[in-house]
Motif scaffolding. Structure first.
Motif, PDB file in Angstrom:
ATOM      1  N   ASP A  55       0.827  -1.198   0.000  1.00 34.34           N
ATOM      2  CA  ASP A  55       0.000   0.000   0.000  1.00 34.34           C
ATOM      3  C   ASP A  55       0.868   1.257   0.000  1.00 34.34           C
ATOM      4  OD1 ASP A  55      -2.924   1.047   0.519  1.00 34.34           O
ATOM      5  OD2 ASP A  55      -1.634   2.167   1.889  1.00 34.34           O
ATOM      6  N   ALA A  56       1.903   1.276   0.831  1.00 37.89           N
ATOM      7  CA  ALA A  56       2.802   2.433   0.887  1.00 37.89           C
ATOM      8  C   ALA A  56       3.552   2.598  -0.426  1.00 37.89           C
ATOM      9  CB  ALA A  56       3.782   2.278   2.042  1.00 37.89           C
ATOM     10  N   LEU A  57       3.930   1.490  -1.040  1.00 37.76           N
ATOM     11  CA  LEU A  57       4.607   1.545  -2.339  1.00 37.76           C
ATOM     12  C   LEU A  57       3.671   2.110  -3.395  1.00 37.76           C
ATOM     13  CD1 LEU A  57       6.872   0.952  -4.332  1.00 37.76           C
ATOM     14  CD2 LEU A  57       6.136  -1.455  -4.366  1.00 37.76           C
ATOM     15  N   TYR A  58       2.409   1.688  -3.386  1.00 40.64           N
ATOM     16  CA  TYR A  58       1.446   2.212  -4.351  1.00 40.64           C
ATOM     17  C   TYR A  58       1.266   3.714  -4.168  1.00 40.64           C
ATOM     18  CZ  TYR A  58      -2.766   2.688  -7.185  1.00 40.64           C
ATOM     19  OH  TYR A  58      -3.666   3.076  -8.129  1.00 40.64           O
ATOM     20  N   ARG A  59       1.190   4.144  -2.921  1.00 39.66           N
ATOM     21  CA  ARG A  59       1.026   5.565  -2.634  1.00 39.66           C
ATOM     22  C   ARG A  59       2.230   6.360  -3.153  1.00 39.66           C
ATOM     23  NH1 ARG A  59      -0.521   4.732   2.214  1.00 39.66           N
ATOM     24  NH2 ARG A  59       1.447   5.070   3.298  1.00 39.66           N
ATOM     25  N   GLU A  60       3.405   5.821  -2.934  1.00 37.59           N
ATOM     26  CA  GLU A  60       4.606   6.502  -3.418  1.00 37.59           C
ATOM     27  C   GLU A  60       4.683   6.464  -4.942  1.00 37.59           C
ATOM     28  OE1 GLU A  60       9.398   6.642  -2.453  1.00 37.59           O
ATOM     29  OE2 GLU A  60       8.044   5.575  -1.103  1.00 37.59           O
ATOM     30  N   ALA A  61       4.249   5.361  -5.544  1.00 43.82           N
ATOM     31  CA  ALA A  61       4.246   5.259  -7.004  1.00 43.82           C
ATOM     32  C   ALA A  61       3.276   6.270  -7.609  1.00 43.82           C
ATOM     33  CB  ALA A  61       3.867   3.841  -7.431  1.00 43.82           C
ATOM     34  N   ALA A  62       2.123   6.467  -6.971  1.00 41.92           N
ATOM     35  CA  ALA A  62       1.162   7.456  -7.453  1.00 41.92           C
ATOM     36  C   ALA A  62       1.759   8.858  -7.373  1.00 41.92           C
ATOM     37  CB  ALA A  62      -0.127   7.379  -6.642  1.00 41.92           C
ATOM     38  N   GLY A  63       2.468   9.134  -6.302  1.00 48.05           N
ATOM     39  CA  GLY A  63       3.131  10.427  -6.177  1.00 48.05           C
ATOM     40  C   GLY A  63       4.210  10.615  -7.222  1.00 48.05           C
ATOM     41  N   TYR A  64       4.927   9.537  -7.511  1.00 53.83           N
ATOM     42  CA  TYR A  64       5.978   9.606  -8.533  1.00 53.83           C
ATOM     43  C   TYR A  64       5.359   9.839  -9.907  1.00 53.83           C
ATOM     44  CZ  TYR A  64      10.231   8.343 -11.078  1.00 53.83           C
ATOM     45  OH  TYR A  64      11.330   8.357 -11.908  1.00 53.83           O
ATOM     46  N   PHE A  65       4.206   9.215 -10.157  1.00 52.00           N
ATOM     47  CA  PHE A  65       3.491   9.445 -11.414  1.00 52.00           C
ATOM     48  C   PHE A  65       3.128  10.921 -11.548  1.00 52.00           C
ATOM     49  CE2 PHE A  65      -0.311  10.064 -13.909  1.00 52.00           C
ATOM     50  CZ  PHE A  65      -0.087   9.287 -15.041  1.00 52.00           C
ATOM     51  N   ALA A  66       2.556  11.484 -10.495  1.00 49.36           N
ATOM     52  CA  ALA A  66       2.156  12.890 -10.540  1.00 49.36           C
ATOM     53  C   ALA A  66       3.356  13.791 -10.774  1.00 49.36           C
ATOM     54  CB  ALA A  66       1.444  13.262  -9.245  1.00 49.36           C
ATOM     55  N   GLN A  67       4.471  13.441 -10.156  1.00 52.24           N
ATOM     56  CA  GLN A  67       5.684  14.253 -10.269  1.00 52.24           C
ATOM     57  C   GLN A  67       6.292  14.184 -11.668  1.00 52.24           C
ATOM     58  OE1 GLN A  67       8.718  13.118  -7.433  1.00 52.24           O
ATOM     59  NE2 GLN A  67      10.347  14.048  -8.663  1.00 52.24           N
ATOM     60  N   THR A  68       6.272  13.007 -12.275  1.00 52.91           N
ATOM     61  CA  THR A  68       6.984  12.816 -13.540  1.00 52.91           C
ATOM     62  C   THR A  68       6.105  12.856 -14.778  1.00 52.91           C
ATOM     63  OG1 THR A  68       6.792  10.398 -13.342  1.00 52.91           O
ATOM     64  CG2 THR A  68       8.769  11.434 -12.411  1.00 52.91           C
ATOM     65  N   GLU A  69       4.808  12.616 -14.638  1.00 52.82           N
ATOM     66  CA  GLU A  69       3.936  12.481 -15.801  1.00 52.82           C
ATOM     67  C   GLU A  69       2.909  13.604 -15.952  1.00 52.82           C
ATOM     68  OE1 GLU A  69       4.352  10.084 -18.023  1.00 52.82           O
ATOM     69  OE2 GLU A  69       5.857   8.946 -16.907  1.00 52.82           O
ATOM     70  N   SER A  70       2.621  14.326 -14.884  1.00 53.26           N
ATOM     71  CA  SER A  70       1.520  15.286 -14.927  1.00 53.26           C
ATOM     72  C   SER A  70       1.929  16.686 -15.367  1.00 53.26           C
ATOM     73  CB  SER A  70       0.850  15.378 -13.551  1.00 53.26           C
ATOM     74  OG  SER A  70       0.293  14.138 -13.181  1.00 53.26           O
ATOM     75  N   GLY A  71       3.207  17.003 -15.269  1.00 50.61           N
ATOM     76  CA  GLY A  71       3.653  18.358 -15.553  1.00 50.61           C
ATOM     77  C   GLY A  71       3.317  18.834 -16.949  1.00 50.61           C
ATOM     78  N   GLU A  72       3.536  17.970 -17.934  1.00 49.94           N
ATOM     79  CA  GLU A  72       3.272  18.345 -19.319  1.00 49.94           C
ATOM     80  C   GLU A  72       1.781  18.618 -19.544  1.00 49.94           C
ATOM     81  OE1 GLU A  72       3.688  16.377 -23.787  1.00 49.94           O
ATOM     82  OE2 GLU A  72       4.783  15.502 -22.112  1.00 49.94           O
TER      83      GLU A  72
END
Length: 203
Positions: A55-72
């Motif tokens: 669960d903690a890994l999923y939460r961190e992965a979601a944050g990493y997605f937002a950080q790396t994929e959402s900016g554009e």
């Protein structure tokens, strides 16, 4: 001075990126620990030591997605010359991102609304807040346009933002179902055709 303790034997960020891809492609419940261990290239003890739990890994992965994929996707809301151009850019960038070759289709955060079954209450709330982030970003751009005189004060920024984010979320689901970029662009432009009605202007 040498670092104390046993040094990590893996690149944590690279491992997190691989976990993100697995969760993005398969969802939370369908992803097993063995899937994650294989994709991340580490053993179970190292995974738990570094990330704590699935669960903690999923939460961190979601944050990493937002950080790396959402900016554009959100960039045009900050940089486009008008609110209309910013929202159109938001939708077109989404069409590009959701169908990019070599990556899972759609948006991990949008898709988490239906494929994050089994996550903790804390993680579920985080994901809901992340999905609301796009609404807040568009709403802020619309409110700024009202202040500048670009748009009339009679508009409902929240309702308009909600509409365009609902369209974008539908585009994500269509992409996961195999729709092409051109099909998503057509949806985006169809949504933009409603602009004049939404702002109450024939301009």
């Amino acid at each position: 001075m040498a670092e104390r303790g046993r040094p990590r034997t893996f690149d944590r960020e690279a491992a997190l990126a691989e976990a993100m891809r697995v969760f993005w492609a398969q969802g939370y419940e369908a992803t097993s620990m063995s899937d994650l261990v294989e994709a991340m290239g580490i053993n179970s003890p190292s995974l738990y030591a570094a990330f704590g739990s699935k669960d903690a890994l999923y939460r961190e992965a979601a944050g990493y997605f937002a950080q790396t994929e959402s900016g554009e996707i959100l960039s045009s809301l900050r940089h486009a010359p008008t609110a209309r151009a910013g929202i159109e850019g938001f939708l077109l960038a989404s069409a590009d991102s959701f169908t990019r070759p070599g990556r899972p289709s759609g948006c991990m955060i949008v898709l988490s609304a239906v494929n994050a079954v089994g996550v903790s209450q804390e993680t579920g709330q985080l994901l809901r807040d992340m999905r609301k982030g796009s609404v807040k970003a568009i709403e802020a751009r619309l409110r700024a346009a009202v202040v500048s005189g670009e748009l009339p004060a009679t508009i409902d920024p929240h309702a308009i933002a909600d509409y365009f984010v609902t369209v974008q979320q539908g585009m994500s689901i269509k992409a996961r179902d195999g729709s092409s970029r051109s099909a998503l662009v057509a949806i985006a432009m169809g949504a933009m055709a409603a602009w004049d009605g939404l702002i109450g202007s024939g301009k």
